[in-house]
Design an enzyme around this catalytic site. Sequence first.
Site, short mmCIF file in Angstrom:
data_model
loop_
_atom_site.label_atom_id
_atom_site.label_comp_id
_atom_site.label_asym_id
_atom_site.label_seq_id
_atom_site.Cartn_x
_atom_site.Cartn_y
_atom_site.Cartn_z
N TYR A 1 27.55 61.99 62.14
CA TYR A 1 27.44 61.39 60.52
C TYR A 1 26.87 62.23 59.69
O TYR A 1 27.34 62.71 58.81
CB TYR A 1 27.06 60.15 60.62
CG TYR A 1 26.89 59.57 59.07
CD1 TYR A 1 28.11 59.58 58.10
CD2 TYR A 1 25.61 59.23 58.70
CE1 TYR A 1 27.52 59.17 56.84
CE2 TYR A 1 25.26 58.84 57.49
CZ TYR A 1 26.13 58.78 56.54
OH TYR A 1 25.82 58.36 55.29
N LYS B 1 27.82 64.94 56.58
CA LYS B 1 27.51 64.79 55.27
C LYS B 1 26.74 66.25 54.87
O LYS B 1 26.89 66.54 53.64
CB LYS B 1 26.44 63.49 54.92
CG LYS B 1 27.31 62.15 55.28
CD LYS B 1 28.15 61.85 54.17
CE LYS B 1 27.55 61.54 52.66
NZ LYS B 1 28.62 61.04 51.77
P1 NAD Z 1 31.31 52.13 53.13
O1 NAD Z 1 31.68 52.52 54.72
O2 NAD Z 1 30.83 50.91 52.93
O3 NAD Z 1 32.64 52.81 52.27
C1 NAD Z 1 33.39 53.65 52.38
C2 NAD Z 1 34.58 53.65 51.63
O4 NAD Z 1 35.16 54.77 51.78
C3 NAD Z 1 35.57 52.33 52.03
O5 NAD Z 1 36.04 51.80 51.27
C4 NAD Z 1 36.67 53.37 52.80
O6 NAD Z 1 37.97 52.63 52.76
C5 NAD Z 1 36.78 54.63 51.91
N1 NAD Z 1 37.29 55.69 52.51
C6 NAD Z 1 37.21 55.99 53.89
N2 NAD Z 1 37.84 57.15 54.25
C7 NAD Z 1 38.69 57.68 53.15
C8 NAD Z 1 39.59 58.47 52.77
N3 NAD Z 1 39.88 59.37 53.65
N4 NAD Z 1 40.06 58.40 51.58
C9 NAD Z 1 39.84 57.51 50.62
N5 NAD Z 1 38.91 56.50 50.75
C10 NAD Z 1 38.36 56.46 52.31
O7 NAD Z 1 30.20 53.21 52.80
P2 NAD Z 1 28.94 52.94 51.77
O8 NAD Z 1 27.97 52.37 52.60
O9 NAD Z 1 29.49 52.40 50.43
O10 NAD Z 1 28.50 54.56 51.43
C11 NAD Z 1 29.24 55.17 50.36
C12 NAD Z 1 28.53 56.42 50.12
O11 NAD Z 1 27.26 56.56 50.26
C13 NAD Z 1 29.22 57.57 51.61
O12 NAD Z 1 29.25 58.59 51.18
C14 NAD Z 1 27.86 57.33 52.48
O13 NAD Z 1 27.52 58.55 53.20
C15 NAD Z 1 26.51 57.23 51.20
N6 NAD Z 1 25.55 56.81 51.64
C16 NAD Z 1 25.26 55.49 52.15
C17 NAD Z 1 24.18 54.95 52.53
C18 NAD Z 1 24.14 53.43 53.08
O14 NAD Z 1 22.89 52.87 53.18
N7 NAD Z 1 25.13 52.56 52.83
C19 NAD Z 1 22.90 55.53 52.48
C20 NAD Z 1 23.06 56.87 52.02
C21 NAD Z 1 24.19 57.49 51.49
#
Ligand code: NAD
Length: 353
Positions: free
Chosen positions: A166, A170
């Site tokens: 993962y 990123k």
């Molecule tokens: P999540 O897994 O809850 O949501 C991801 C969303 O992306 C989902 O709605 C999914 O349907 C959509 N998705 C996946 N593949 C796709 C594709 N090919 N085309 C279109 N849509 C697609 O993730 P999150 O926790 O909301 O994280 C959002 C962003 O923030 C991500 O990029 C993640 O790397 C980053 N992030 C998250 C955290 C955390 O604590 N959750 C921390 C740091 C960074």
Amino acid sequence: MRKLLVTGGAGFIGSNFIQYLLGRKQEIELLVNLDLLTYAGNLENLKSVEHDPRYCFIQGDIRNRALVRKLFDEYGFDTVVHFAAESHVDRSIVEPELFLTTNIVGTQTLLDVAKNYWKIHPEDKYSREYRPGVIYLQVSTDEVYGALGRNGMFTETTPLAPNSPYSASKASADLIVRAYHETYGLPVNITRCSNNYGSYQFPEKLIPLMIHNALYDKPLPVYGDGMQIRDWLHVKDHCAGIVAVLEKGEVGEVYNIGGNNEKANLEIVRQILKELGKPDSLITHVQDRPGHDRRYAIDNTKITTHLGWKPSYTFEQGMAETIRWYLDNLDWVEHVTSGEYQKYYRKMYLLDT
Ligand code: NAD
Ligand code: TYD
């Protein structure tokens, strides 16, 4: 007036961001949410905005170049906020390829379409002239910096050293964003935040999973000794940080967004049990995650001093509000944890006999 493309807006942070933005910012003319609706995407998260005339949902894949190009032509976006990703470390360990295509190829597709649409002379490879005010914001993670020992914090100049499929996907995406800025002059920002918590988080991540299991008196699976440390950030503070970067960020810059809030996993699990009035005997130590990063901690000096953002939630307040939200939204939890989730859970925690 901004015209935004938000990707992954049906996920945890994306859906919080859309509600945050449409609730607070009148200068939004249009916000299109492009989301594939994988297991992690849920339109129930967006009920409060679905009738907002500025909002539009498109189900589709960020890797579908023709679709992304058509959306740019149709809506004329000037801003991209890219959340869509495969986001769960444990899933990346069993299914790395999906993470590479979604997180790397998906990002490159968006960058490429945005570059060609926003460039004043797209046919001239030397031209670095773009439509005024356009910006591509990549939502990244502190996990790209790798793991810390007992001391130190991640700054924006800490070398990238990701350890999981993962975080490697990123980090790769971040490098491609950087390359589009350096090579083509594309106006970009990258934000790198610490672990988020709050409402609408899918219960495969630590906090909602432990709340869910505790509510139903199921064992709470703590990896290894449970002394791994994360730096927790309330999702609404994260949304405010992204808005600060969109409004005031210097083009081309990376901004760390962190809550100044380091906690060991066990401490959090115990706090959840206490708030729910459940016994510590539910804690079950299970085999550790392979390659498990020991500690993350973000130095947020740059965003606080340059952009005036700071976290507004204390962890106690944020956790109390989050636990209350899960208790008040048991229907939401039931919907997302039925079917596929049950299969995932059994497989991930080796419960199949
Ligand atoms: P999540 O897994 O809850 O949501 C991801 C969303 O992306 C989902 O709605 C999914 O349907 C959509 N998705 C996946 N593949 C796709 C594709 N090919 N085309 C279109 N849509 C697609 O993730 P999150 O926790 O909301 O994280 C959002 C962003 O923030 C991500 O990029 C993640 O790397 C980053 N992030 C998250 C955290 C955390 O604590 N959750 C921390 C740091 C960074
Ligand atoms: P997670 O929420 O998956 O976020 P990340 O791996 O991106 O930091 O996990 C947070 C911490 O909680 C991490 O150290 C792994 C640990 N963890 C458990 O101990 N048990 C679990 O069932 C899960 C999902 C996570």
